[in-house]
Scaffold this motif. Sequence first.
Motif, mmCIF file in Angstrom:
data_model
loop_
_atom_site.group_PDB
_atom_site.id
_atom_site.type_symbol
_atom_site.label_atom_id
_atom_site.label_comp_id
_atom_site.label_asym_id
_atom_site.label_seq_id
_atom_site.Cartn_x
_atom_site.Cartn_y
_atom_site.Cartn_z
ATOM 1 N N ILE A 283 -7.520 2.594 -11.801
ATOM 2 C CA ILE A 283 -7.738 1.765 -10.615
ATOM 3 C C ILE A 283 -8.008 2.666 -9.422
ATOM 4 O O ILE A 283 -7.235 3.581 -9.131
ATOM 5 C CB ILE A 283 -6.508 0.886 -10.328
ATOM 6 N N GLU A 284 -9.102 2.415 -8.724
ATOM 7 C CA GLU A 284 -9.458 3.217 -7.562
ATOM 8 C C GLU A 284 -8.864 2.607 -6.303
ATOM 9 O O GLU A 284 -9.041 1.411 -6.020
ATOM 10 C CB GLU A 284 -10.981 3.305 -7.426
ATOM 11 N N GLN A 285 -8.162 3.403 -5.546
ATOM 12 C CA GLN A 285 -7.550 2.923 -4.308
ATOM 13 C C GLN A 285 -8.597 2.820 -3.201
ATOM 14 O O GLN A 285 -9.500 3.651 -3.107
ATOM 15 C CB GLN A 285 -6.434 3.872 -3.869
ATOM 16 N N SER A 286 -8.474 1.756 -2.384
ATOM 17 C CA SER A 286 -9.348 1.591 -1.218
ATOM 18 C C SER A 286 -8.537 0.966 -0.096
ATOM 19 O O SER A 286 -7.341 0.682 -0.256
ATOM 20 C CB SER A 286 -10.544 0.699 -1.571
ATOM 21 N N GLU A 287 -9.178 0.737 1.042
ATOM 22 C CA GLU A 287 -8.483 0.103 2.160
ATOM 23 C C GLU A 287 -8.138 -1.353 1.858
ATOM 24 O O GLU A 287 -7.344 -1.970 2.557
ATOM 25 C CB GLU A 287 -9.329 0.197 3.434
ATOM 26 N N LYS A 288 -8.779 -1.925 0.812
ATOM 27 C CA LYS A 288 -8.493 -3.307 0.410
ATOM 28 C C LYS A 288 -7.390 -3.371 -0.648
ATOM 29 O O LYS A 288 -6.983 -4.463 -1.050
ATOM 30 C CB LYS A 288 -9.752 -3.977 -0.134
ATOM 31 N N THR A 289 -6.924 -2.219 -1.092
ATOM 32 C CA THR A 289 -5.847 -2.181 -2.086
ATOM 33 C C THR A 289 -4.553 -2.700 -1.450
ATOM 34 O O THR A 289 -4.234 -2.363 -0.307
ATOM 35 C CB THR A 289 -5.619 -0.748 -2.608
ATOM 36 N N ARG A 290 -3.834 -3.504 -2.187
ATOM 37 C CA ARG A 290 -2.557 -4.011 -1.672
ATOM 38 C C ARG A 290 -1.549 -2.868 -1.577
ATOM 39 O O ARG A 290 -1.416 -2.071 -2.505
ATOM 40 C CB ARG A 290 -2.030 -5.130 -2.567
ATOM 41 N N ILE A 291 -0.835 -2.847 -0.471
ATOM 42 C CA ILE A 291 0.122 -1.760 -0.232
ATOM 43 C C ILE A 291 1.188 -1.723 -1.320
ATOM 44 O O ILE A 291 1.521 -0.650 -1.842
ATOM 45 C CB ILE A 291 0.778 -1.926 1.158
ATOM 46 N N PHE A 292 1.707 -2.896 -1.697
ATOM 47 C CA PHE A 292 2.812 -2.930 -2.651
ATOM 48 C C PHE A 292 2.310 -3.252 -4.061
ATOM 49 O O PHE A 292 2.651 -4.268 -4.661
ATOM 50 C CB PHE A 292 3.888 -3.908 -2.179
ATOM 51 N N LYS A 293 1.510 -2.345 -4.561
ATOM 52 C CA LYS A 293 0.960 -2.438 -5.912
ATOM 53 C C LYS A 293 1.131 -1.069 -6.548
ATOM 54 O O LYS A 293 0.740 -0.054 -5.955
ATOM 55 C CB LYS A 293 -0.520 -2.821 -5.842
ATOM 56 N N PHE A 294 1.748 -1.034 -7.734
ATOM 57 C CA PHE A 294 1.971 0.274 -8.350
ATOM 58 C C PHE A 294 1.326 0.410 -9.729
ATOM 59 O O PHE A 294 1.319 1.480 -10.308
ATOM 60 C CB PHE A 294 3.469 0.598 -8.427
ATOM 61 N N ASP A 295 0.822 -0.720 -10.272
ATOM 62 C CA ASP A 295 0.068 -0.641 -11.515
ATOM 63 C C ASP A 295 -0.961 -1.766 -11.525
ATOM 64 O O ASP A 295 -1.345 -2.256 -10.460
ATOM 65 C CB ASP A 295 0.989 -0.666 -12.742
ATOM 66 N N TYR A 296 -1.408 -2.187 -12.695
ATOM 67 C CA TYR A 296 -2.457 -3.211 -12.758
ATOM 68 C C TYR A 296 -1.936 -4.604 -12.450
ATOM 69 O O TYR A 296 -2.712 -5.542 -12.272
ATOM 70 C CB TYR A 296 -3.130 -3.198 -14.137
ATOM 71 N N LYS A 297 -0.624 -4.807 -12.370
ATOM 72 C CA LYS A 297 -0.049 -6.103 -12.028
ATOM 73 C C LYS A 297 0.491 -6.081 -10.608
ATOM 74 O O LYS A 297 0.764 -5.031 -10.048
ATOM 75 C CB LYS A 297 1.086 -6.468 -12.992
ATOM 76 N N THR A 298 0.667 -7.279 -10.054
ATOM 77 C CA THR A 298 1.314 -7.410 -8.753
ATOM 78 C C THR A 298 2.753 -7.840 -8.982
ATOM 79 O O THR A 298 2.992 -8.806 -9.711
ATOM 80 C CB THR A 298 0.597 -8.466 -7.893
ATOM 81 N N PRO A 299 3.725 -7.140 -8.421
ATOM 82 C CA PRO A 299 5.129 -7.544 -8.629
ATOM 83 C C PRO A 299 5.375 -8.923 -8.038
ATOM 84 O O PRO A 299 4.687 -9.348 -7.100
ATOM 85 C CB PRO A 299 5.921 -6.461 -7.880
#
Length: 380
Positions: A283-299
């Motif tokens: 997964i490529e990080q960008s300014e649209k990436t959610r801050i609280f995301k650490f893998d392919y799922k959202t907690p």
Amino acid sequence: MPIRKLQSGKYRVDISLGIDPITGKRRRTTKIATSAKEAEEIYYSTRRKFHNGDMPSVKRTAYSFSELVEKYLTLKKTELKSSTYSAAENIVNSRILPYFKNSTIKFITQREILEYRESLQKDNLKHTYINKIMFYVKDIFNLAIEENLLSEHPTKRIKNLKIKDAFEDDIRFWTPEQFQTFISIFDEKKYKDFFKKVYYTFAYFTGVRLGEQLALEWNDFNKYSLEIKVNKTLTKIKQGDDFLVTNPKTSSSKRVITINKKLASLLVKWKSHQKEGLGKYGIEQSEKTRIFKFDYKTPDRAYLTNFIKRTCEKHNLDIPPISVHELRHSHVALLINRGEDIYIISQRLGHKTTTTTYDIYGHLFPSRQKELADRLDELF
């Protein structure tokens, strides 16, 4: 005709009076007449009263409660936000419909609804939650009135259950010392541990709602002005692992909050860690990436709350395991303890008015009685 002559020479009249609104079983009444003619008169007069709606305990209609609910949910789906509709649908289908599913709406009186509310109280539900359920009961019957299916609202004289010191009993929060006890167990060298340290620290020191936190993207964070833009919320869809991004809870929920320098530095450090961590998942990080995301799922709420409980048990921490939402309460308690103005607290929380804030957290504010007494001393 359900009239039968008895051995005594009298006549028994068996009259059907529709369906019981709760059990779904047929109601019947039996009367005794001294002659066949009297029996026929009793039968026809009773049936006529029933069909004309002149028997208060047994009113006639063919419109079922299930049909009314179906119509209600269809209407609400077009009126409400997806997240709000999902919550309403869950309460209606899980709490209300099972009880009244065999009912016809004109049979449901104030008595039946009060009995229903008593059944909720027997389940030891909180009064705040019962009142929320009853809101939907009333709203369903509002539709029946609007559709001219009823002439009188069966809940109009039913008041909410009293909430006496509800928040004082229900609100739990961590003191700064308790929070430090919890956060100290994380090893910053471990990727997921570092994520959790950042997340829980952010929740404790901002009071931002869970959905608002999870919707935050890196372009919402200004590391120079130390500001966070809160302008959306994330809601988990009922089935599956998908999430829906929508506008915040209310218009006043759109806000900009200032964070402390140490928290800002922690976020900057996490951004670097996240870029490397997400890269391992492709997964490529960008300014649209959610801050609280650490893998392919959202907690989600369950994951973040259950982790607190498991951690407190695993490490034998001498602190109460609280929920993620109670970290928001903890932030408010922290600000009140430090003497912050209620207007600033209200703005930070995204409340529409300070009245909302005080209604929820008023009991946490220190009493002004001693200050008043001390000022009176100066007059002696």
